[in-house]
Design a protein around this motif. Sequence first.
Motif, PDB file in Angstrom:
ATOM      1  N   ALA A 106       0.839  -1.194   0.000  1.00 56.16           N
ATOM      2  CA  ALA A 106       0.000   0.000   0.000  1.00 56.16           C
ATOM      3  C   ALA A 106       0.873   1.243   0.000  1.00 56.16           C
ATOM      4  O   ALA A 106       1.968   1.246   0.570  1.00 56.16           O
ATOM      5  CB  ALA A 106      -0.906   0.016   1.227  1.00 56.16           C
ATOM      6  N   ARG A 107       0.385   2.273  -0.653  1.00 56.25           N
ATOM      7  CA  ARG A 107       1.065   3.569  -0.668  1.00 56.25           C
ATOM      8  C   ARG A 107      -0.008   4.630  -0.517  1.00 56.25           C
ATOM      9  O   ARG A 107      -0.918   4.732  -1.330  1.00 56.25           O
ATOM     10  CB  ARG A 107       1.832   3.753  -1.971  1.00 56.25           C
ATOM     11  CG  ARG A 107       2.622   5.042  -2.044  1.00 56.25           C
ATOM     12  CD  ARG A 107       3.400   5.156  -3.343  1.00 56.25           C
ATOM     13  NE  ARG A 107       2.617   4.893  -4.528  1.00 56.25           N
ATOM     14  CZ  ARG A 107       1.853   5.785  -5.163  1.00 56.25           C
ATOM     15  NH1 ARG A 107       1.745   7.015  -4.695  1.00 56.25           N
ATOM     16  NH2 ARG A 107       1.192   5.467  -6.251  1.00 56.25           N
ATOM     17  N   THR A 108       0.071   5.401   0.542  1.00 57.09           N
ATOM     18  CA  THR A 108      -0.919   6.458   0.765  1.00 57.09           C
ATOM     19  C   THR A 108      -0.492   7.725   0.029  1.00 57.09           C
ATOM     20  O   THR A 108       0.681   7.912  -0.299  1.00 57.09           O
ATOM     21  CB  THR A 108      -1.080   6.764   2.267  1.00 57.09           C
ATOM     22  OG1 THR A 108       0.187   7.136   2.797  1.00 57.09           O
ATOM     23  CG2 THR A 108      -1.626   5.574   3.022  1.00 57.09           C
ATOM     24  N   THR A 109      -1.462   8.585  -0.204  1.00 55.07           N
ATOM     25  CA  THR A 109      -1.198   9.886  -0.798  1.00 55.07           C
ATOM     26  C   THR A 109      -1.677  10.953   0.181  1.00 55.07           C
ATOM     27  O   THR A 109      -2.294  10.635   1.198  1.00 55.07           O
ATOM     28  CB  THR A 109      -1.948  10.039  -2.144  1.00 55.07           C
ATOM     29  OG1 THR A 109      -3.351   9.925  -1.898  1.00 55.07           O
ATOM     30  CG2 THR A 109      -1.524   8.964  -3.134  1.00 55.07           C
ATOM     31  N   ALA A 110      -1.408  12.203  -0.139  1.00 51.96           N
ATOM     32  CA  ALA A 110      -1.854  13.292   0.737  1.00 51.96           C
ATOM     33  C   ALA A 110      -3.377  13.349   0.754  1.00 51.96           C
ATOM     34  O   ALA A 110      -4.030  13.142  -0.260  1.00 51.96           O
ATOM     35  CB  ALA A 110      -1.282  14.618   0.252  1.00 51.96           C
ATOM     36  N   THR A 122      -6.788   8.529   0.416  1.00 52.10           N
ATOM     37  CA  THR A 122      -6.589   7.657  -0.733  1.00 52.10           C
ATOM     38  C   THR A 122      -5.316   6.841  -0.573  1.00 52.10           C
ATOM     39  O   THR A 122      -4.320   7.329  -0.044  1.00 52.10           O
ATOM     40  CB  THR A 122      -6.503   8.485  -2.035  1.00 52.10           C
ATOM     41  OG1 THR A 122      -7.691   9.258  -2.162  1.00 52.10           O
ATOM     42  CG2 THR A 122      -6.343   7.601  -3.253  1.00 52.10           C
ATOM     43  N   ALA A 123      -5.367   5.601  -1.051  1.00 52.17           N
ATOM     44  CA  ALA A 123      -4.188   4.739  -1.074  1.00 52.17           C
ATOM     45  C   ALA A 123      -4.206   3.902  -2.340  1.00 52.17           C
ATOM     46  O   ALA A 123      -5.271   3.569  -2.868  1.00 52.17           O
ATOM     47  CB  ALA A 123      -4.159   3.825   0.151  1.00 52.17           C
ATOM     48  N   MET A 124      -3.042   3.600  -2.847  1.00 52.44           N
ATOM     49  CA  MET A 124      -2.896   2.633  -3.936  1.00 52.44           C
ATOM     50  C   MET A 124      -2.551   1.315  -3.260  1.00 52.44           C
ATOM     51  O   MET A 124      -1.517   1.206  -2.591  1.00 52.44           O
ATOM     52  CB  MET A 124      -1.787   3.047  -4.898  1.00 52.44           C
ATOM     53  CG  MET A 124      -2.098   4.320  -5.668  1.00 52.44           C
ATOM     54  SD  MET A 124      -3.589   4.217  -6.679  1.00 52.44           S
ATOM     55  CE  MET A 124      -3.083   3.105  -7.955  1.00 52.44           C
ATOM     56  N   VAL A 125      -3.431   0.319  -3.406  1.00 56.14           N
ATOM     57  CA  VAL A 125      -3.226  -0.969  -2.741  1.00 56.14           C
ATOM     58  C   VAL A 125      -3.105  -2.082  -3.767  1.00 56.14           C
ATOM     59  O   VAL A 125      -3.750  -2.067  -4.814  1.00 56.14           O
ATOM     60  CB  VAL A 125      -4.356  -1.293  -1.738  1.00 56.14           C
ATOM     61  CG1 VAL A 125      -4.439  -0.231  -0.662  1.00 56.14           C
ATOM     62  CG2 VAL A 125      -5.692  -1.431  -2.426  1.00 56.14           C
ATOM     63  N   TYR A 176      -3.052   9.571   9.174  1.00 55.65           N
ATOM     64  CA  TYR A 176      -3.769   8.373   8.749  1.00 55.65           C
ATOM     65  C   TYR A 176      -2.815   7.346   8.156  1.00 55.65           C
ATOM     66  O   TYR A 176      -1.710   7.660   7.741  1.00 55.65           O
ATOM     67  CB  TYR A 176      -4.908   8.715   7.791  1.00 55.65           C
ATOM     68  CG  TYR A 176      -4.562   8.861   6.325  1.00 55.65           C
ATOM     69  CD1 TYR A 176      -4.697   7.778   5.460  1.00 55.65           C
ATOM     70  CD2 TYR A 176      -4.168  10.081   5.787  1.00 55.65           C
ATOM     71  CE1 TYR A 176      -4.428   7.908   4.110  1.00 55.65           C
ATOM     72  CE2 TYR A 176      -3.899  10.219   4.450  1.00 55.65           C
ATOM     73  CZ  TYR A 176      -4.026   9.118   3.604  1.00 55.65           C
ATOM     74  OH  TYR A 176      -3.759   9.247   2.285  1.00 55.65           O
ATOM     75  N   ARG A 177      -3.280   6.125   8.157  1.00 56.54           N
ATOM     76  CA  ARG A 177      -2.555   5.019   7.537  1.00 56.54           C
ATOM     77  C   ARG A 177      -3.585   4.046   6.992  1.00 56.54           C
ATOM     78  O   ARG A 177      -4.773   4.134   7.308  1.00 56.54           O
ATOM     79  CB  ARG A 177      -1.621   4.326   8.529  1.00 56.54           C
ATOM     80  CG  ARG A 177      -2.290   3.683   9.706  1.00 56.54           C
ATOM     81  CD  ARG A 177      -1.257   3.188  10.729  1.00 56.54           C
ATOM     82  NE  ARG A 177      -1.890   2.782  11.952  1.00 56.54           N
ATOM     83  CZ  ARG A 177      -2.209   1.537  12.243  1.00 56.54           C
ATOM     84  NH1 ARG A 177      -1.945   0.559  11.402  1.00 56.54           N
ATOM     85  NH2 ARG A 177      -2.780   1.236  13.375  1.00 56.54           N
ATOM     86  N   VAL A 178      -3.145   3.131   6.171  1.00 56.00           N
ATOM     87  CA  VAL A 178      -4.049   2.155   5.582  1.00 56.00           C
ATOM     88  C   VAL A 178      -3.617   0.757   6.032  1.00 56.00           C
ATOM     89  O   VAL A 178      -2.434   0.488   6.216  1.00 56.00           O
ATOM     90  CB  VAL A 178      -4.071   2.261   4.035  1.00 56.00           C
ATOM     91  CG1 VAL A 178      -2.720   1.893   3.426  1.00 56.00           C
ATOM     92  CG2 VAL A 178      -5.172   1.435   3.445  1.00 56.00           C
ATOM     93  N   SER A 179      -4.591  -0.083   6.265  1.00 54.56           N
ATOM     94  CA  SER A 179      -4.352  -1.472   6.696  1.00 54.56           C
ATOM     95  C   SER A 179      -5.010  -2.410   5.686  1.00 54.56           C
ATOM     96  O   SER A 179      -6.161  -2.181   5.298  1.00 54.56           O
ATOM     97  CB  SER A 179      -4.944  -1.685   8.089  1.00 54.56           C
ATOM     98  OG  SER A 179      -4.899  -3.036   8.435  1.00 54.56           O
TER      99      SER A 179
END
Length: 184
Positions: A106-110, A122-125, A176-179
């Motif tokens: 995963a890669r998060t954006t601003a 938003t994240a690219m997962v 924030y973060r993505v899981s």
Amino acid sequence: VLTLQNSLLAESAGGNCSGSVTDGGHNLSFDGSGCPGTFAGGDPILGALQNNGGPSWTISLQPGSAAIDAVPAKGAGCQATDQRGVRRPSGKACDIGAYEVAPPTARTTAAQPAGKTTETLTAMVTPNAGAATVTFLYGSTRKTTTTSKVTKATGVTPTQVSVTIRRLRPSKRYYYRVSIQTPD
């Protein structure tokens, strides 16, 4: 004469090997007969035949599978990708068969403003598996304790996942973060 290399044979009706089969190395035969005695044994702990991403359905390897990390990455005919296009190896060595167990990425954006008290995260997962659960965690400290709604994603290519968060306090800093959780 058929030579098999880095192949997984399991529970085939009538036996796993029939006719003249030779061992090209790093093969696994489970619950079947007829294969050379040099084939490795052990339970591959297989998932169901399903869409795990890629051009065709595959059977995933579950945790504890005897096929995981069983082929040396160098000099053993380890293919560059699995049947789905996932890069090999993803662990310390390649997995036997058509499926490489790979962690999601995963890669998060601003965050993007969506109103006075609203932001879009938003994240690219890339799940690298069948159905994955994507959750955004956010908060006013780095502990990010509030959880967004759960979103589903699948496949082996990057997919954009977004969620809109409401009722934020203006001029307050949020993190924030993505899981991502996958069957692998």
